[in-house]
Each structure stands twice: as structure tokens, then as C-alpha cells.
Design a protein around this motif. Sequence first.
Motif, short mmCIF file in Angstrom:
data_model
loop_
_atom_site.label_atom_id
_atom_site.label_comp_id
_atom_site.label_asym_id
_atom_site.label_seq_id
_atom_site.Cartn_x
_atom_site.Cartn_y
_atom_site.Cartn_z
N ALA A 130 0.85 -1.19 0.00
CA ALA A 130 0.00 0.00 0.00
C ALA A 130 0.88 1.24 0.00
CB ALA A 130 -0.90 0.02 1.22
N GLN A 131 0.50 2.18 -0.83
CA GLN A 131 1.20 3.46 -0.88
C GLN A 131 0.39 4.45 -0.05
OE1 GLN A 131 1.66 5.00 -4.84
NE2 GLN A 131 2.78 6.80 -4.16
N PHE A 132 1.02 5.08 0.93
CA PHE A 132 0.32 6.02 1.80
C PHE A 132 0.14 7.37 1.11
CE2 PHE A 132 2.56 3.14 4.82
CZ PHE A 132 1.43 2.56 5.35
N GLU A 133 -0.85 8.10 1.57
CA GLU A 133 -1.11 9.42 1.02
C GLU A 133 0.12 10.30 1.19
OE1 GLU A 133 -4.32 12.96 1.74
OE2 GLU A 133 -4.91 10.92 2.20
N LEU A 134 0.46 11.03 0.17
CA LEU A 134 1.63 11.93 0.12
C LEU A 134 2.96 11.18 0.08
CD1 LEU A 134 0.48 14.73 2.63
CD2 LEU A 134 0.19 14.68 0.14
N LEU A 137 5.94 6.86 -4.79
CA LEU A 137 6.01 5.44 -5.09
C LEU A 137 7.38 4.89 -4.74
CD1 LEU A 137 4.62 2.95 -6.21
CD2 LEU A 137 5.38 3.61 -8.49
N TYR A 138 8.41 5.67 -5.00
CA TYR A 138 9.77 5.24 -4.70
C TYR A 138 9.93 5.00 -3.20
CZ TYR A 138 14.83 5.23 -4.24
OH TYR A 138 16.12 4.87 -3.94
N ALA A 139 9.41 5.89 -2.39
CA ALA A 139 9.52 5.75 -0.93
C ALA A 139 8.69 4.57 -0.42
CB ALA A 139 9.08 7.03 -0.25
N ALA A 140 7.56 4.34 -1.08
CA ALA A 140 6.70 3.24 -0.65
C ALA A 140 7.39 1.93 -0.89
CB ALA A 140 5.37 3.28 -1.39
#
Length: 140
Positions: A130-134, A137-140
Motif C-alpha cells: 500500500a502506498q500512503f497518502e503523500l 512510489l519510490y519511498a513506498a
Amino acid sequence: MDNNLGNQQLPLDYSIVRLTSAANNFEINSNTIQMVQQYIQFDGLQDKNSNAHLGNFLEIYNTFKINGITDDVIRLRLFPFSLRNKAKQWLNSLRQGSITTWAQMTEKFLLKYFPPTKTAKLRNDISSFAQFELETLYAA
């Protein structure tokens, strides 16, 4: 004691059966053995990638052939040189003569160092991504 089993010959205390071939008098070049030992050693530690190890081993193996010798014979003779420490101990702890093909070797190796539980965890990690709001994609 006669250790001959048809076309297989069993050494006395070794998990991998030394398969015989039409050219029984072959030798793997010492430079090849040294290359395997220097560049693709697998020690069995948890942070090591067993799939990458097999891929690296096959990459070196695929650079040469020995006429009259099957792939299984060469791979099974060369593979122990790619192991050290805990991984070498694991191989030596297997039942005598329990490995007769490359397929068996890779199956046992991956069961030990990439067990189904690890596969299930990775599969779960991927499916629950899951990608968090803000969050990029790289950080997720």
C-alpha cells in the motif's frame, strides 16, 4: 563394499552421488574451481539470496562444456565448491547418496535456503502493498 549402482558410483561419505559417464577421466579446470570459489561463495547466512547464488553459479557454469560429459555430472561436481561455512556443513550433513541429479540438488538447496514460508511471506508482502497518502512510489 561395492558402491556401484548401475551407471552411478557412490563415494563413501558424500551426499552427492558421483555420476559416471562415457568419459570418466575428465577434470574440471582448476581455474574454473577457483573462479567459483572466489566470486560466488554461498555461506548459508539468512541475508544471502539463494536464488541469486544459483543464477550466478549457472552463469559461470554456462561458459564452458566438456565433451562427452552431461550437464548434471559437471554441475554436481562443481557446485560444492560454491558453498562454504554453514552451507557446506548443510550439504555434508545430507544423507549419503541422497543427491543424484541437478534437479534434486537445486530442490534441496532451495528448500533449505528459500523455504516455502519465505515465499509465502514475500507473496503476502506484495499482495498487501500500500502506498500512503503523500508518499512517493519510490519511498513506498
